[in-house]
Design a protein around this motif. Structure first.
Motif, short mmCIF file in Angstrom:
data_model
loop_
_atom_site.label_atom_id
_atom_site.label_comp_id
_atom_site.label_asym_id
_atom_site.label_seq_id
_atom_site.Cartn_x
_atom_site.Cartn_y
_atom_site.Cartn_z
N VAL A 56 0.86 -1.18 0.00
CA VAL A 56 0.00 0.00 0.00
C VAL A 56 0.89 1.23 0.00
N ASP A 57 0.32 2.32 -0.43
CA ASP A 57 1.09 3.57 -0.49
C ASP A 57 1.49 4.00 0.92
N LEU A 58 2.73 4.42 1.06
CA LEU A 58 3.26 4.74 2.38
C LEU A 58 2.54 5.92 3.01
N LEU A 59 2.37 7.02 2.26
CA LEU A 59 1.73 8.21 2.82
C LEU A 59 0.25 7.98 3.07
N SER A 60 -0.39 7.18 2.23
CA SER A 60 -1.81 6.86 2.47
C SER A 60 -1.97 6.04 3.74
N TYR A 61 -1.07 5.10 3.95
CA TYR A 61 -1.11 4.32 5.18
C TYR A 61 -0.88 5.21 6.39
N CYS A 62 0.04 6.15 6.28
CA CYS A 62 0.31 7.06 7.38
C CYS A 62 -0.91 7.94 7.69
N ALA A 63 -1.55 8.46 6.64
CA ALA A 63 -2.73 9.31 6.85
C ALA A 63 -3.88 8.52 7.47
N ARG A 64 -3.99 7.24 7.14
CA ARG A 64 -5.06 6.42 7.70
C ARG A 64 -4.78 6.02 9.14
N GLU A 65 -3.52 5.77 9.46
CA GLU A 65 -3.19 5.27 10.79
C GLU A 65 -2.96 6.38 11.81
N TRP A 66 -2.47 7.53 11.37
CA TRP A 66 -2.10 8.60 12.29
C TRP A 66 -2.86 9.87 11.96
N LYS A 67 -4.06 9.96 12.54
CA LYS A 67 -4.88 11.15 12.39
C LYS A 67 -4.82 11.96 13.69
N GLY A 68 -5.32 13.14 13.62
CA GLY A 68 -5.33 13.98 14.81
C GLY A 68 -4.13 14.90 14.88
N GLU A 69 -4.11 15.69 15.92
CA GLU A 69 -3.07 16.69 16.09
C GLU A 69 -2.25 16.46 17.36
N THR A 70 -2.21 15.23 17.83
CA THR A 70 -1.37 14.95 19.00
C THR A 70 0.10 15.00 18.62
N ALA A 71 0.93 15.11 19.62
CA ALA A 71 2.38 15.21 19.38
C ALA A 71 2.91 13.93 18.74
N ARG A 72 2.42 12.77 19.19
CA ARG A 72 2.89 11.52 18.62
C ARG A 72 2.44 11.37 17.17
N ALA A 73 1.22 11.79 16.88
CA ALA A 73 0.73 11.70 15.50
C ALA A 73 1.53 12.60 14.57
N LYS A 74 1.83 13.81 15.03
CA LYS A 74 2.63 14.71 14.21
C LYS A 74 4.03 14.13 13.99
N LEU A 75 4.59 13.52 15.04
CA LEU A 75 5.92 12.93 14.92
C LEU A 75 5.92 11.78 13.92
N MET A 76 4.89 10.95 13.94
CA MET A 76 4.83 9.82 13.03
C MET A 76 4.64 10.28 11.59
N ARG A 77 3.84 11.31 11.38
CA ARG A 77 3.65 11.80 10.01
C ARG A 77 4.96 12.36 9.46
N LYS A 78 5.72 13.07 10.31
CA LYS A 78 7.02 13.58 9.85
C LYS A 78 7.99 12.44 9.56
N ALA A 79 7.95 11.39 10.37
CA ALA A 79 8.85 10.26 10.16
C ALA A 79 8.52 9.54 8.84
N TYR A 80 7.23 9.36 8.56
CA TYR A 80 6.85 8.71 7.29
C TYR A 80 7.23 9.58 6.09
N GLU A 81 7.08 10.89 6.24
CA GLU A 81 7.50 11.79 5.15
C GLU A 81 9.01 11.71 4.94
N GLU A 82 9.75 11.55 6.03
CA GLU A 82 11.20 11.37 5.91
C GLU A 82 11.54 10.10 5.13
N LEU A 83 10.85 9.03 5.42
CA LEU A 83 11.08 7.80 4.67
C LEU A 83 10.74 7.98 3.20
N PHE A 84 9.68 8.71 2.93
CA PHE A 84 9.22 8.85 1.54
C PHE A 84 10.19 9.73 0.74
N TRP A 85 10.66 10.85 1.32
CA TRP A 85 11.44 11.80 0.53
C TRP A 85 12.94 11.50 0.58
#
Length: 503
Positions: free
Chosen positions: A241-270
């Protein structure tokens, strides 16, 4: 002119005119006119009385027509077949042959009509006056002081049987109309009833099929969900499955951990160019499953030490050569102590690992290896045997390193770290306190990941997403692998469950 009385039983018949007298036929008088008198025949072939006052070629006399039943009336008349009164012939009267009758018709031929007596609606007698073909036949009636002429249809030109069937034909037309209307009404009632029945049946059928459709749809949806759940439960490694799509589905919200996970997945992607991810079944075998799946899917070869030794005989070697009787305490994941049957089960597990590894190593087609991996990793029984074989190989390497350490040989630093812990001071304690719990109550720890990489001679690179923006974001097991070792990648969000990144 006086009319002689006649007996009711023997009606007086007028004398036939002699030759040369007015009204004589062609045989008696030359050039008889259209008003033939005595011997002329009516439409039915019988002689008819000429109208009073009728003369050959002369106008009608002023004499009055005899009243019905009066003196001089035609009491001896009888109705002809066509309904017109015709006087009956007296007994002994000479019969006229058809040829003579034709001659008696005169020059006018068949166009001449003779008057006959008929009763009108009031019971009075009427007279049909003769008329030629060129004249309208008329009906003279007399009664009281009124006289009149009514035009009649030329009955002489209509056949008798057709005139008889006139009234019956009208009755037949009416009866046929009535029957037709009744039949149409019956057909209409039947058709209307059939249409109502068909409409009601159709509505009932539609309601039934609608309910059946809803029921079947509900059942089909339930079965599809059931099969999907069962299929997902059996398929331990899912599709990409697409990495960023999986991240958006699994890590929603504006918590600190969710923001950290979205940045980590973007790091893997770019930065690391990882585009997809394979989700691995979350259980206590997920680390072993992720590593073995990549080894088989990439078609990696056996480790060098496995090529020199027959791994199928390793259980017997530990037992008889090194005297490791404690191997009987080995636990197969959720299964606890198995007694003397341990060696047989371990032998089967190791033999299965060798067979499958050899088969995948011999396949050169990447897509074929992927399809075979999907089949293999959807069979839970075979999977668990492979994972137990990997656990036993780790135990064998720890036992070998411990024997070398006892003889003061150089061993890798990871084994020195392992034996420095109280819970893993020797192979037996390592098996009892750590290895037997893998697959049952816990997964692999970091020190176990080092031992696994060293035993399989692969470099395991793990992206620890919860350590983003730190030096521990990307780690390798072991830390100093040899250059020729192949590399496989994992990603984890908590050091407990692992997934497979795909570039």
């Amino acid at each position: 002119m006086a009319v002689p009385k006649s007996s009711p039983r023997e009606p007086q018949r007028p004398r036939a005119p002699a030759a040369g007298e007015p009204g004589a036929g062609p045989g008696r008088q030359e050039g008889g006119g259209p008003w033939a008198a005595t011997d002329a025949l009516g439409p039915s072939g019988r002689r008819c009385r000429p109208a009073r006052g009728a003369r050959s070629g002369g106008p009608r006399g002023p004499e009055r027509a005899p009243e019905l039943g009066g003196e001089g009336s035609l009491g001896g008349e009888r109705p002809s077949p066509d309904g017109v009164g015709v006087p009956s012939e007296p007994p002994g009267a000479p019969r006229v042959r058809p040829a003579a009758r034709e001659q008696a018709r005169g020059p006018a031929g068949p166009g001449v009509l003779f008057d006959c007596c008929r009763r009108d609606l009031r019971g009075r007698r009427t007279q049909l006056l003769p008329a030629s073909v060129d004249q309208f036949p008329v009906l003279h009636f007399s009664g009281g002081h009124a006289r009149g002429v009514i035009p009649l249809v030329n009955l002489g030109s209509v056949p008798v049987h057709k005139r008889r069937l006139g009234a019956a034909g009208s009755d037949q037309v009416y009866s046929w109309t009535l029957v037709t209307s009744q039949a149409l009404d019956t057909v209409w009632r039947i058709a209307k009833g059939s249409a109502k029945l068909a409409v009601s049946f159709l509505v009932t059928a539609l309601c039934y099929f609608r309910r059946l459709h809803f029921y079947l749809g509900h059942q089909l949806k339930w079965w599809i969900g059931y099969l999907q759940r069962k299929f997902k439960r059996n398929l331990s490694v899912e599709a990409e499955v697409d990495l960023l799509s999986y991240c958006a589905r699994e890590w929603k919200g504006e918590t600190a951990r969710a923001k950290l996970m979205r940045k980590a997945y973007e790091e893997l992607f770019w930065r690391h160019h990882i585009k997809c991810v394979r989700q691995v079944k979350r259980d206590n075998y997920d680390a072993l499953r992720s590593v073995l799946f990549q080894i088989f899917s990439q078609g990696l070869s056996f480790p060098s030490w496995m090529k020199e030794k027959d791994i199928v005989k390793l259980p017997e070697k530990l037992l008889f050569s090194q005297g490791c009787n404690w191997i009987q305490q080995y636990s197969f994941g959720p299964e606890k102590y198995t007694g003397s049957n341990v060696f047989g089960k371990l032998r089967k597990c190791v033999e299965l690992l060798k067979t499958q590894w050899t088969e995948f190593n011999g396949i050169r087609d990447y897509h074929k290896r992927g399809s075979m991996c999907n089949i293999l990793f959807s069979d839970a029984i075979l999977e668990y045997k492979l994972y137990e074989a990997l656990k036993f190989i780790m135990l064998y390497q720890v036992t070998e390193a411990y024997e070398q350490m006892k003889t003061n040989k150089v061993i890798p630093s990871l084994f020195r770290l392992l034996f420095s812990r109280e819970t893993s001071a020797d192979p037996l304690s390592f098996m009892i306190n750590h290895l037997n719990s893998v697959g049952d109550t816990c997964g692999l720890e970091q020190i176990d990941m080092f031992i696994l990489g060293y035993s399989l001679e692969v470099k395991i690179k793990v992206f620890r997403l919860f350590k983003f923006n730190s030096r521990d974001f990307e780690v390798c097991y072991p830390e100093d692998p040899l250059r020729e070792w192949p590399e496989i990648s994992l990603l984890t969000e908590n050091d407990c469950h692992y997934h497979i990144p795909v570039c």
